[in-house]
Write a protein that holds these residues in place. Structure first.
Motif, mmCIF file in Angstrom:
data_model
loop_
_atom_site.group_PDB
_atom_site.id
_atom_site.type_symbol
_atom_site.label_atom_id
_atom_site.label_comp_id
_atom_site.label_asym_id
_atom_site.label_seq_id
_atom_site.Cartn_x
_atom_site.Cartn_y
_atom_site.Cartn_z
ATOM 1 N N ARG A 275 23.035 1.851 77.229
ATOM 2 C CA ARG A 275 23.487 3.142 77.766
ATOM 3 C C ARG A 275 24.033 4.030 76.650
ATOM 4 N N VAL A 276 24.805 3.426 75.763
ATOM 5 C CA VAL A 276 25.332 4.197 74.635
ATOM 6 C C VAL A 276 24.193 4.672 73.733
ATOM 7 N N MET A 277 23.201 3.804 73.530
ATOM 8 C CA MET A 277 22.056 4.174 72.694
ATOM 9 C C MET A 277 21.292 5.351 73.296
ATOM 10 N N ASP A 278 21.044 5.313 74.614
ATOM 11 C CA ASP A 278 20.327 6.417 75.262
ATOM 12 C C ASP A 278 21.132 7.702 75.204
ATOM 13 N N ARG A 279 22.447 7.585 75.389
ATOM 14 C CA ARG A 279 23.273 8.790 75.352
ATOM 15 C C ARG A 279 23.279 9.426 73.972
ATOM 16 N N LEU A 280 23.381 8.608 72.935
ATOM 17 C CA LEU A 280 23.344 9.143 71.571
ATOM 18 C C LEU A 280 21.978 9.723 71.239
ATOM 19 N N HIS A 281 20.924 9.062 71.745
ATOM 20 C CA HIS A 281 19.567 9.564 71.496
ATOM 21 C C HIS A 281 19.371 10.927 72.151
ATOM 22 N N GLN A 282 19.843 11.075 73.387
ATOM 23 C CA GLN A 282 19.711 12.356 74.072
ATOM 24 C C GLN A 282 20.529 13.443 73.383
ATOM 25 N N ALA A 283 21.739 13.096 72.939
ATOM 26 C CA ALA A 283 22.569 14.085 72.244
ATOM 27 C C ALA A 283 21.907 14.544 70.948
ATOM 28 N N ASN A 284 21.333 13.595 70.216
ATOM 29 C CA ASN A 284 20.626 13.963 68.980
ATOM 30 C C ASN A 284 19.405 14.829 69.274
ATOM 31 N N LEU A 285 18.679 14.503 70.356
ATOM 32 C CA LEU A 285 17.508 15.300 70.728
ATOM 33 C C LEU A 285 17.912 16.721 71.091
ATOM 34 N N PHE A 286 19.007 16.876 71.823
ATOM 35 C CA PHE A 286 19.460 18.219 72.195
ATOM 36 C C PHE A 286 19.879 19.028 70.973
ATOM 37 N N ARG A 287 20.511 18.373 70.008
ATOM 38 C CA ARG A 287 20.890 19.079 68.788
ATOM 39 C C ARG A 287 19.660 19.576 68.025
ATOM 40 N N ILE A 288 18.642 18.705 67.943
ATOM 41 C CA ILE A 288 17.429 19.103 67.233
ATOM 42 C C ILE A 288 16.713 20.227 67.977
ATOM 43 N N GLN A 289 16.660 20.159 69.304
ATOM 44 C CA GLN A 289 16.041 21.221 70.086
ATOM 45 C C GLN A 289 16.769 22.552 69.904
ATOM 46 N N PHE A 290 18.096 22.515 69.897
ATOM 47 C CA PHE A 290 18.872 23.732 69.733
ATOM 48 C C PHE A 290 18.633 24.347 68.349
ATOM 49 N N GLN A 291 18.593 23.478 67.323
ATOM 50 C CA GLN A 291 18.341 23.992 65.974
ATOM 51 C C GLN A 291 16.922 24.531 65.844
ATOM 52 N N ALA A 292 15.955 23.867 66.501
ATOM 53 C CA ALA A 292 14.580 24.361 66.479
ATOM 54 C C ALA A 292 14.476 25.720 67.150
ATOM 55 N N ARG A 293 15.202 25.895 68.254
ATOM 56 C CA ARG A 293 15.190 27.199 68.943
ATOM 57 C C ARG A 293 15.780 28.290 68.055
ATOM 58 N N ARG A 294 16.866 27.993 67.377
ATOM 59 C CA ARG A 294 17.460 28.993 66.486
ATOM 60 C C ARG A 294 16.522 29.335 65.332
ATOM 61 N N SER A 295 15.845 28.321 64.810
ATOM 62 C CA SER A 295 14.894 28.578 63.715
ATOM 63 C C SER A 295 13.729 29.440 64.191
ATOM 64 N N MET A 296 13.258 29.214 65.408
ATOM 65 C CA MET A 296 12.150 29.990 65.938
ATOM 66 C C MET A 296 12.546 31.446 66.146
ATOM 67 N N ILE A 297 13.746 31.672 66.646
ATOM 68 C CA ILE A 297 14.206 33.053 66.827
ATOM 69 C C ILE A 297 14.318 33.754 65.483
ATOM 70 N N SER A 298 14.814 33.040 64.485
ATOM 71 C CA SER A 298 14.914 33.617 63.142
ATOM 72 C C SER A 298 13.533 33.924 62.566
ATOM 73 N N ILE A 299 12.566 33.035 62.812
ATOM 74 C CA ILE A 299 11.201 33.254 62.306
ATOM 75 C C ILE A 299 10.595 34.498 62.940
ATOM 76 N N LEU A 300 10.736 34.645 64.253
ATOM 77 C CA LEU A 300 10.181 35.825 64.923
ATOM 78 C C LEU A 300 10.857 37.105 64.453
ATOM 79 N N ARG A 301 12.157 37.047 64.199
ATOM 80 C CA ARG A 301 12.857 38.228 63.690
ATOM 81 C C ARG A 301 12.333 38.610 62.310
#
Length: 574
Positions: free
Chosen positions: A297-323
């Protein structure tokens, strides 16, 4: 008397030796001295010299040779040469059978070779034979190897098999399945039976292409692998790996010692890899992860948290690229925008999965549509007069350079620099850059699946070929780009690929084909509802029509030749 029958000494004068050439020691003392020198050199990491003196200190006729053999075995283990260490320990066991110290060296060599079953058998047998304090060394090592078995096939193995159950069949087929017995026929006879040609019996080597995402995944896995077993020293190993191919370190063209440096770096890296493999065999990666996060359970929770961080950073990078793309479009710098899009799509987006970037297809469509709109803005009505009497007017109108024959390369017999070869021919920096760009686009095209991306890549390849005056290949790639654009239902990329065909026809002066291409481009411009493009295409059509009229009005080539001959005859008669 017996002294009368002894032979006389040879009549010779003893050779004159310098004081440093006199060796007053016996063979046993010399071997002890060389053994001591070898031990001293092992501490200073002079591997070659240490092995040299270990070899000199070992004599098969010496009853105490097992001491030097055990020392050399320990030294080979310290440089990750466990196979040679096992041979030395076996030779020492033959010289001193039943010696607990020698048997311990045999067990340690088996342990370093990752032969844990044989190591455990040897330790168990020797622990029954040895007595007193000599038994403790075997018992301690027996506890260690039992712990290694627990780490390898213990509780951590079950979750690993459940997670990778679908891959086990493929792993067995590729690596673990024994090879089938091949027929004893020679290669040429087997190929003759298959009606295949075999001239020199050279096997064809198929190049294996690895996708950029798979390359990045392997690089990341190797980084995690080194971090697990080396902790903070993993960066030193990565630096050592990069140094092996660094031209600043090797300097092949300036020093003769480049070969020794390359060999030293390769040996050092290979030694490090063998040590890491030993650590991995004793405690595999799945056991390290299981011990670090034994709670799923701890492993899945950490994996999901890491995935959300990467998704958020990818979204910010994409907005910067389009700008950034919008800012470059406002500056109307098309070449800079093409370089930026090629870098972003070839180095950033291609490494993102759908789990990290669920909106990847929408983002790619938006980026490529921005680029296509910027490329369409190049087609403008010129502010100068376009004349059909100028053969280069169409080329200038479409923004391409007219064809100019390349410089003829002269080959001088007996002068090697003038010879032309495929790999070593002198080429300019521009041609070399085109080759690199073409190879990069081909590699991306091989792994690309999105139709709009394939249309963009084919368009870029056609543009590279157009700049190198490979016009027939340019037309072929432009036609493929049109097909991919139709699959993607992208009118704008179909229009750009059609205009690429128009550029090639303008250079080749194929007016009938140009007329068909411009008609197709006009229909696409109407579908795009762009009056500016329609006006530009109409101007190109009018210019091409004037070209065709002027060519029909011009006298035939045969008539001109006859007039030229007649004028020559009249001038001769006069």
């Amino acid at each position: 008397m017996p002294d009368q029958y002894q032979p006389a000494p040879p009549a010779a004068v003893a050779p004159h030796l310098n004081p440093w050439e006199v060796n007053p020691y016996t063979d046993e003392q010399n071997r002890a001295m060389w053994r001591s020198w070898a031990q001293s050199l092992t501490r200073t990491r002079c591997k070659a010299s240490a092995l040299h003196y270990f070899d000199k200190s070992i004599n098969d006729q010496d009853p105490n040779r097992y001491v030097a053999l055990c020392m050399r075995s320990r030294f080979n283990r310290s440089i990750a040469n466990a196979a040679q260490a096992l041979k030395d320990s076996y030779r020492a066991a033959e010289a001193a059978p039943g010696n607990p110290y020698v048997n311990l060296q045999v067990a340690d060599a088996l342990y370093d070779l990752n032969r844990f079953e044989e190591n455990k058998i040897a330790l168990h047998n020797n622990s029954l034979i040895a007595k007193g304090t000599k038994r403790m060394s075997f018992q301690r090592r027996l506890m260690v190897v039992n712990g290694n078995f627990q780490d390898s096939v213990g509780a951590s193995l079950g979750p690993f098999f459940l997670k990778n159950l679908a891959r086990l069949t493929r792993i067995y087929e590729v690596t673990l399945r024994p090879e089938r017995m091949r027929p004893t026929n020679t290669r040429w006879r087997a190929l003759k039976d298959l009606n295949e040609c075999d001239v020199n019996s050279h096997k064809e080597r198929k190049s294996i292409r690895i996708s950029p995402m798979e390359t990045a995944r392997r690089k990341r896995k190797m980084k995690i692998y080194n971090q697990n077993y080396l902790n903070g020293s993993w960066i030193d190993v990565a630096f050592l790996k990069a140094l092996r191919h660094n031209p600043i370190v090797l300097m092949d063209k300036y020093y003769k010692s480049a070969k020794e440096r390359r060999e030293y770096l390769n040996n050092s890296y290979a030694c490090t890899k063998r040590f890491i493999k030993m650590l991995h065999s004793r405690s595999p990666m799945y056991n390290e992860q299981y011990q670090r996060l034994s709670n799923p359970r701890v492993m899945d929770r950490l994996h999901q948290a890491n995935l959300f961080r990467i998704q958020f950073q990818a979204r910010r990078s994409m907005i910067s690229i389009l700008r950034t793309i919008r800012e470059i479009r406002e500056q109307k710098d098309v070449q800079r925008l093409r370089k930026f899009v090629a870098k972003i799509m070839g180095e950033f987006v291609v490494l993102k999965t759908k789990a990290v970037m669920p909106w990847k297809i929408e983002f790619m469509n938006e980026v490529y549509n921005h680029l296509a709109l910027s490329l369409c803005e190049v087609f403008n009505i010129p502010n100068y007069k376009v004349s059909p009497y100028d053969n280069d007017s169409m080329c200038r109108l479409l923004g391409v350079n007219p064809f100019r024959p390349s410089e003829v390369h002269q080959v001088v017999f007996g002068r090697r620099p003038s010879y032309v070869y495929d790999e070593t021919m002198p080429v300019s920096e521009q041609v070399r850059a085109f080759k690199v760009a073409r190879a990069t686009l081909d590699r991306r095209l091989y792994f690309s699946k999105l139709p709009i991306e394939r249309s963009y890549l084919l368009f870029e390849i056609a543009d590279c070929l157009l700049q190198q005056n490979h016009l027939v290949q340019c037309l072929l790639y432009a036609k493929r780009s049109i097909d991919e654009a139709r699959r993607a239902n992208s009118k704008i990329w179909e229009f750009l690929a059609t205009m690429m065909q128009a550029k090639a026809h303008a250079i080749l002066c194929k007016y009938e084909r140009q007329s068909e291409v411009l008609n197709s481009a006009y229909r696409l411009a109407k579908d795009l509802k762009s009056p500016k493009l329609c006006t530009f295409i109409e101007l190109c059509r009018m210019l091409n029509k004037d070209y065709m009229i002027l060519r029909k009005m011009a006298p035939p080539l045969t008539t001109r030749r006859l007039r030229y001959r007649a004028s020559n005859r009249l001038s001769t008669v006069g």
